[in-house]
Design an enzyme around this catalytic site. Structure first.
Site, mmCIF file in Angstrom:
data_model
loop_
_atom_site.group_PDB
_atom_site.id
_atom_site.type_symbol
_atom_site.label_atom_id
_atom_site.label_comp_id
_atom_site.label_asym_id
_atom_site.label_seq_id
_atom_site.Cartn_x
_atom_site.Cartn_y
_atom_site.Cartn_z
ATOM 1 C CB SER A 196 0.261 3.571 8.237
ATOM 2 O OG SER A 196 0.432 2.328 7.581
ATOM 3 C CE1 TYR A 209 3.892 5.973 4.289
ATOM 4 C CE2 TYR A 209 3.589 3.890 5.437
ATOM 5 C CZ TYR A 209 3.060 5.035 4.876
ATOM 6 O OH TYR A 209 1.699 5.244 4.913
#
Length: 340
Positions: A196, A209
């Protein structure tokens, strides 16, 4: 004298690498074939994983789909089988219409599904052994499975933090250890890490995350260097770092409204097509959109306070807060329904 000569050689190679990179912008490299190769995708039951499965199916790969959700995984398999049937029907029609017309080499197109919790090491190793026995050795490994807790750090239960780290980061270790040995033996394969943009730069409210994606990026880069050091040039690696993708995973996430039209969430189909182009041309890394390269560069050279100012201007400093608030509201509603 030798080190001076080597320095000039290295300088020339670095400059040549820039030339080759620029050439690829002008002349699109030819995509390699994955027809007949076994491609394993984790988190294939939905989102990007499902789209990756469909793209590899269109390129005649043999699909091995892993997901913790059996039903959604089977739904993806049904879509893959539909693509296979369409391709075989088209080839049969082409042969019937013109017996001399060239068609792609025949391979036994199949899709295999396995229910696997990649956050559990033993489950990964046992499922990997089943794949080797029932399907064969994996040539393309797409580590795509991911989760998000959606809680501020001090409100996030420890077990959810551990779950995020296990699925988003640790699972890459287990799957790679399971399938890399045969790739090394054959000096052939491709390992894809779907990370990501939050593995390159961070934001507030999603510490677990961000940490898991930073870990995945670090794992991937170190693995790539290890393969180069071992001179296993037949094994390729691709790191995929997309900006916010409109899959519903971060529903509610918002940057500054004046900036949002210029940096909207990515369509999943666009994200996967860009990633597939990078994978099939052996591109080491792909950030989408390309603006993410600039953001990463600026984060690396600017003082921290300058980065904070830039984040605040873009509305990226608290962009996850609406998402977290929605998750909290949904959790409270579910608890109320269940009488908890």
């Amino acid at each position: 004298m030798n080190i001076l000569l080597e320095f000039f050689v290295v300088t020339f190679r670095v400059l040549w690498a820039f030339v080759l990179a620029a050439a690829k912008w002008l002349v699109r490299p030819k995509e390699k074939s994955v027809a007949g190769q076994v491609c394993l995708i984790t988190g294939a039951g939905s989102g990007l994983g499902r789209l990756f499965a469909l793209e590899f199916a269109r390129r005649r790969a043999l699909l091995v789909l892993w997901d913790i959700n059996t039903q959604s995984n089977e739904e993806t398999a049904g879509m893959v089988q539909h693509i296979y049937r369409e391709m075989m029907a088209e080839e049969a029609a082409a042969v019937a219409g013109d017996g001399e017309k060239d068609v792609l080499p025949h391979c036994n197109l199949q899709v295999y599904t396995y229910t696997c919790d990649v956050g559990k090491r033993e489950n990964v190793y046992l499922t990997a052994e089943r794949v080797r026995k029932e399907v064969g050795e994996v040539s393309v490994l797409v580590n795509n499975a991911g989760v998000v807790s959606g809680h501020h750090l001090l409100e996030c239960p420890d077990e959810l933090i551990e779950r995020t780290m296990m699925v988003n980061c640790h699972a890459h270790f287990w799957t790679t250890k399971a399938f890399l040995p045969k790739m090394l033996e054959m000096n052939h394969g491709h390992i894809v890490t779907v990370a990501s943009s939050l593995g390159l730069f961070s934001t507030a409210g999603v510490e677990d995350y961000c940490a898991s994606k930073f870990g995945a990026v670090g794992f991937h880069e170190s693995l790539s260097h290890e393969l180069k050091a071992a001179e296993k040039d037949g094994i390729k690696t691709t790191l995929v770092c997309p900006y916010l993708v409109d899959t519903g995973m971060f529903r509610g996430c918002r940057i500054r409204k004046e900036i949002e039209p210029f940096l909207p969430p990515l369509k999943p189909e666009y994200c996967v097509k860009q990633a597939m182009r990078a994978i099939l041309t052996d591109q080491p890394m792909i950030c989408t959109p390309r603006l993410m390269y600039m953001v990463t560069f600026m984060k690396s050279i600017l003082p921290f306070e300058a980065v904070v100012c830039m984040y605040r201007f873009l509305g990226a400093d608290k962009c996850m807060y609406p998402f977290i608030a929605q998750r909290k509201q949904a959790t409270n509603n579910n608890e109320a329904k269940n009488g908890i």
